[in-house]
Design a protein around this motif. Structure first.
Motif, PDB file in Angstrom:
ATOM      1  N   GLU A  88      12.853  -4.881  -8.690  1.00 25.07           N
ATOM      2  CA  GLU A  88      13.551  -4.606  -9.950  1.00 25.07           C
ATOM      3  C   GLU A  88      12.619  -3.938 -10.953  1.00 25.07           C
ATOM      4  N   GLY A  89      11.345  -4.337 -10.945  1.00 23.67           N
ATOM      5  CA  GLY A  89      10.378  -3.715 -11.844  1.00 23.67           C
ATOM      6  C   GLY A  89      10.207  -2.226 -11.581  1.00 23.67           C
ATOM      7  N   LEU A  90      10.271  -1.830 -10.326  1.00 21.71           N
ATOM      8  CA  LEU A  90      10.144  -0.408  -9.975  1.00 21.71           C
ATOM      9  C   LEU A  90      11.330   0.412 -10.484  1.00 21.71           C
ATOM     10  N   LEU A  91      12.463  -0.249 -10.698  1.00 21.81           N
ATOM     11  CA  LEU A  91      13.672   0.451 -11.150  1.00 21.81           C
ATOM     12  C   LEU A  91      13.786   0.521 -12.670  1.00 21.81           C
ATOM     13  N   GLU A  92      12.913  -0.166 -13.385  1.00 22.06           N
ATOM     14  CA  GLU A  92      13.042  -0.255 -14.843  1.00 22.06           C
ATOM     15  C   GLU A  92      13.123   1.095 -15.550  1.00 22.06           C
ATOM     16  N   PRO A  93      12.359   2.119 -15.126  1.00 27.11           N
ATOM     17  CA  PRO A  93      12.461   3.406 -15.832  1.00 27.11           C
ATOM     18  C   PRO A  93      13.850   4.033 -15.803  1.00 27.11           C
ATOM     19  N   TYR A  94      14.701   3.607 -14.871  1.00 26.97           N
ATOM     20  CA  TYR A  94      16.034   4.201 -14.750  1.00 26.97           C
ATOM     21  C   TYR A  94      17.084   3.471 -15.576  1.00 26.97           C
ATOM     22  N   GLY A  95      16.703   2.347 -16.171  1.00 26.08           N
ATOM     23  CA  GLY A  95      17.612   1.629 -17.042  1.00 26.08           C
ATOM     24  C   GLY A  95      18.873   1.151 -16.335  1.00 26.08           C
ATOM     25  N   PRO A  96      20.003   1.109 -17.079  1.00 25.45           N
ATOM     26  CA  PRO A  96      21.248   0.575 -16.513  1.00 25.45           C
ATOM     27  C   PRO A  96      21.755   1.330 -15.286  1.00 25.45           C
ATOM     28  N   ARG A  97      21.333   2.589 -15.122  1.00 33.09           N
ATOM     29  CA  ARG A  97      21.788   3.369 -13.950  1.00 33.09           C
ATOM     30  C   ARG A  97      21.374   2.728 -12.641  1.00 33.09           C
ATOM     31  N   SER A  98      20.324   1.896 -12.675  1.00 30.42           N
ATOM     32  CA  SER A  98      19.799   1.318 -11.437  1.00 30.42           C
ATOM     33  C   SER A  98      20.377  -0.063 -11.147  1.00 30.42           C
ATOM     34  N   ALA A  99      21.410  -0.464 -11.883  1.00 30.60           N
ATOM     35  CA  ALA A  99      21.941  -1.830 -11.741  1.00 30.60           C
ATOM     36  C   ALA A  99      22.403  -2.128 -10.319  1.00 30.60           C
ATOM     37  N   ILE A 100      23.056  -1.169  -9.675  1.00 31.96           N
ATOM     38  CA  ILE A 100      23.569  -1.406  -8.321  1.00 31.96           C
ATOM     39  C   ILE A 100      22.424  -1.563  -7.327  1.00 31.96           C
ATOM     40  N   LEU A 101      21.391  -0.748  -7.450  1.00 34.48           N
ATOM     41  CA  LEU A 101      20.238  -0.886  -6.553  1.00 34.48           C
ATOM     42  C   LEU A 101      19.542  -2.227  -6.776  1.00 34.48           C
ATOM     43  N   ALA A 102      19.443  -2.647  -8.021  1.00 33.27           N
ATOM     44  CA  ALA A 102      18.834  -3.954  -8.304  1.00 33.27           C
ATOM     45  C   ALA A 102      19.666  -5.070  -7.685  1.00 33.27           C
ATOM     46  N   GLU A 103      20.984  -4.956  -7.768  1.00 32.01           N
ATOM     47  CA  GLU A 103      21.844  -5.974  -7.161  1.00 32.01           C
ATOM     48  C   GLU A 103      21.733  -5.931  -5.636  1.00 32.01           C
ATOM     49  N   THR A 104      21.503  -4.743  -5.093  1.00 32.22           N
ATOM     50  CA  THR A 104      21.305  -4.632  -3.641  1.00 32.22           C
ATOM     51  C   THR A 104      20.067  -5.407  -3.212  1.00 32.22           C
ATOM     52  N   ALA A 105      19.014  -5.329  -4.006  1.00 31.29           N
ATOM     53  CA  ALA A 105      17.797  -6.080  -3.691  1.00 31.29           C
ATOM     54  C   ALA A 105      18.080  -7.578  -3.663  1.00 31.29           C
ATOM     55  N   ARG A 106      18.855  -8.049  -4.628  1.00 30.05           N
ATOM     56  CA  ARG A 106      19.190  -9.473  -4.666  1.00 30.05           C
ATOM     57  C   ARG A 106      20.089  -9.863  -3.493  1.00 30.05           C
ATOM     58  N   PHE A 107      20.994  -8.986  -3.143  1.00 33.64           N
ATOM     59  CA  PHE A 107      21.881  -9.235  -1.999  1.00 33.64           C
ATOM     60  C   PHE A 107      21.085  -9.357  -0.700  1.00 33.64           C
TER      61      PHE A 107
END
Length: 304
Positions: A279-298
């Motif tokens: 999730e930290g690696l996705l921080e620069p993309y802001g809310p646009r990366s929400a689905i990828l962050a949820e994929t990591a949790r999944f």
């Protein structure tokens, strides 16, 4: 009110349906330009190994990493289908008696059981080759430079320096258990390489700057490790009927895993850490990366 179609489960399902439909078409009986014939039995074995449901997680990662950076969705779908062909070829071959010797995959007989060993080998060979056909074909609307970059990255992820090399290390681990560094190396190749490519592919398809490609590749590294760690936990704790394949085989074969080295509580804490790093690696993309962050949790919390 949030549009349910934009939720993670809905997007995962929609992508899986689209990938399945494309693979159904690509693996149809129609002979392609430059082909001579498509033998029915071989094609049937290829379809058996590919068109069997599943979450289509790797194509989903291609689609979402492409969408994050504004790339072409249809090119992402075709690249994801190509990646799925390579993933499924690896499963067909891994299930063979000479390797993992499994009779069930996703709740169905494995290809060598449903057909025979020789046909399973040829089906895997054909799926591997067909993946590069899909990327290179005129229907994949990318520049020649982008296609070459994808083919090179995919070949290195799938070959002796990636997934296939990881399977070789995995077979060797049955005879001589690796240390922790060896386990991490094995898993980063056998499981992680294709997941890493799936994330990196989005940057290639979107023709994004090198920093985006590096960041998404690192994200893929983290979730690839998480995927294998979750898989090892499932092998230890899950019911075969839920997972759709045999469980407990790693322990039976004496294979070392990070779970067997450190225990279940450590593995669960490590999964939490990997998700946080991803999730930290996705921080620069802001809310646009929400689905990828949820994929990591999944990936970390999956049950099959």
């Amino acid at each position: 009110m949030k549009d349910e179609r934009s939720s993670f489960p809905a997007r995962l399902k929609t992508n899986a349906v689209a990938v399945e439909a494309l693979l159904e078409t690509l693996l149809g009986p129609a002979v392609g330009t430059g082909e001579i014939a498509r033998p029915a039995n071989l094609l049937g074995a290829m379809r058996h190994g590919v068109l069997n449901g599943g979450k289509r997680l790797r194509p989903f990662l291609v689609a979402e990493s492409t969408a994050l950076l504004g790339g072409d969705a249809e090119a992402a779908l075709r690249t994801g289908a190509a990646l799925e062909c390579i993933h499924c070829y690896s499963l067909v071959h891994d299930d063979l008696p000479a390797m993992d010797d499994d009779d069930m995959r996703r709740g169905k007989p494995t290809v060598h059981v449903a057909f025979d060993e020789a046909t399973a080998i040829l089906a895997g060979d054909s799926l591997l080759t067909f993946a590069f056909d899909i990327v290179a074909a005129p229907e994949t609307a990318l520049s020649d430079r982008q296609k070459t970059t994808l083919v090179l990255a995919l070949a290195r992820a799938a070959g002796h320096g990636g997934m296939a090399g990881g399977q070789a290390l995995d077979l060797a681990a049955e005879k001589s258990a690796p240390d922790e560094a060896g386990i991490v190396l094995l898993q980063s190749m056998k499981t992680g390489a294709l997941i890493r490519f799936a994330c990196e592919a989005g940057a290639i398809i979107a023709d994004a700057p090198a920093e985006d490609r590096r960041r998404l590749r690192a994200f893929g590294d983290k979730i690839g490790l998480a995927f294998q760690l979750a898989d090892d936990l499932l092998d230890l704790t899950a019911d075969a009927a839920i997972v759709g394949k045999a469980t407990g085989k790693d322990a039976a074969r004496g294979k070392g895993t990070l779970v067997s080295l450190h225990g279940q509580p450590w593995a669960e804490r490590r999964l939490e850490s990997l998700v946080a790093e991803a999730e930290g690696l996705l921080e620069p993309y802001g809310p646009r990366s929400a689905i990828l962050a949820e994929t990591a949790r999944f990936i970390a919390n999956r049950r099959n």
